[in-house]
Enzyme design. Structure first.
Site, short mmCIF file in Angstrom:
data_model
loop_
_atom_site.label_atom_id
_atom_site.label_comp_id
_atom_site.label_asym_id
_atom_site.label_seq_id
_atom_site.Cartn_x
_atom_site.Cartn_y
_atom_site.Cartn_z
N GLY A 133 0.77 -1.24 0.00
CA GLY A 133 0.00 0.00 0.00
C GLY A 133 0.80 1.29 0.00
N GLU A 171 3.73 3.86 6.12
CA GLU A 171 2.53 3.08 5.85
C GLU A 171 1.49 3.95 5.15
OE1 GLU A 171 0.14 -0.22 7.47
OE2 GLU A 171 -0.09 1.13 9.15
N ASP A 188 -5.60 1.58 10.09
CA ASP A 188 -7.04 1.33 10.18
C ASP A 188 -7.32 0.65 11.52
OD1 ASP A 188 -9.69 0.51 9.75
OD2 ASP A 188 -9.40 0.32 7.61
N LYS A 215 -7.07 6.57 10.62
CA LYS A 215 -8.51 6.60 10.92
C LYS A 215 -8.81 6.83 12.40
CE LYS A 215 -10.43 3.94 7.09
NZ LYS A 215 -11.18 2.72 6.73
C1 PRP Z 1 -3.66 -2.52 4.32
C2 PRP Z 1 -2.97 -1.18 4.31
C3 PRP Z 1 -2.24 -1.12 5.61
C4 PRP Z 1 -3.06 -2.01 6.52
C5 PRP Z 1 -3.84 -1.17 7.47
O1 PRP Z 1 -2.75 -3.49 3.87
O2 PRP Z 1 -2.12 -1.07 3.21
O3 PRP Z 1 -0.94 -1.64 5.51
O4 PRP Z 1 -3.96 -2.75 5.68
O5 PRP Z 1 -4.85 -1.89 8.11
P1 PRP Z 1 -4.86 -2.25 9.66
O6 PRP Z 1 -4.47 -1.03 10.41
O7 PRP Z 1 -6.31 -2.64 9.87
O8 PRP Z 1 -3.94 -3.42 9.88
P2 PRP Z 1 -3.22 -4.90 3.29
O9 PRP Z 1 -3.17 -5.93 4.35
O10 PRP Z 1 -4.53 -4.75 2.57
O11 PRP Z 1 -2.07 -5.19 2.25
P3 PRP Z 1 -1.57 -4.24 1.04
O12 PRP Z 1 -0.72 -3.17 1.65
O13 PRP Z 1 -0.79 -5.15 0.17
O14 PRP Z 1 -2.80 -3.67 0.35
#
Ligand code: PRP
Length: 186
Positions: free
Chosen positions: A57, A112, A116, A144
């Site tokens: 991400g 990051e 979330d 968030k």
């Molecule tokens: C997503 C995003 C953050 C993480 C945040 O990654 O990129 O790294 O979730 O969410 P959290 O605070 O609820 O843990 P994802 O696991 O979708 O992988 P990606 O980065 O490859 O999209």
């Protein structure tokens, strides 16, 4: 903010489409440069800084950010995933790639895209903190403020984000929309 109309960003038929631009490319550009100036002046100029991008991400945010930081640094990546194809976290944060770069004794800045639930950051803070960095800080484009048990609060935040599922500028929904130059809500 303008409504999103179907344009060249959406090149394939997808069931779920972004509906509203939340942060424009211009707003992101301006905020990224503000943060970069703060990071530049935060770290002692003669000390080693490792900027660690959390993939996938953060890839666009990281590349814009490091080009705006005006001091020596090294870049490496760490890969973690927990969302899969859904819009809610599985809670199971998998570390898919761990950096080859040594961590001990270095200032580590984790970058990051979004905080979330905080599960990802809590998992990484533990993994990286155990390796004796000189310091460990977090820079998140979006926060968030939903997590009540964050073990590593971001020192730099691009935007306090609404409680919506956001895509673009690196963020995906089932791997779609990472390439959008803005952040939009589904
Ligand atoms: C997503 C995003 C953050 C993480 C945040 O990654 O990129 O790294 O979730 O969410 P959290 O605070 O609820 O843990 P994802 O696991 O979708 O992988 P990606 O980065 O490859 O999209």
């Amino acid at each position: 903010m303008p409504e999103l109309t179907e344009g060249h960003w959406l090149t394939q038929a997808v069931e779920t489409e972004p509906k509203r631009i939340v942060y424009s490319a211009e707003a992101i550009h301006s905020r990224v440069h503000e943060i970069a100036r703060e990071i530049t002046s935060y770290y002692p100029p003669d000390e080693d800084l490792l900027v660690l991008g959390l993939l996938k991400g953060s890839f666009i945010f990281l590349s814009d950010l490091v080009r705006a930081i005006n001091r020596p640094l090294h870049v490496d990546f760490i890969v973690a995933s927990s969302y899969g194809a859904g819009t809610t976290t599985s809670g199971n944060v998998k570390l898919l790639y761990d950096p080859m770069a040594p961590i001990a004794g270095r200032h580590v800045l984790l970058v990051e895209d979004i905080v979330d639930s905080g599960n990802t950051i809590n998992r990484l803070a533990e993994a990286l903190g155990n390796r004796d960095p000189a310091s460990l800080e977090l820079c998140a484009l979006l926060h968030k403020h939903l997590a009540t048990d964050l073990t590593l609060e971001p020192r730099w935040v691009g935007f306090d984000a609404p409680p919506e599922f956001l895509v673009g500028y690196g963020l995906d929904h089932a791997e779609d929309f990472r390439h959008l130059p803005f952040v939009a809500s589904l």
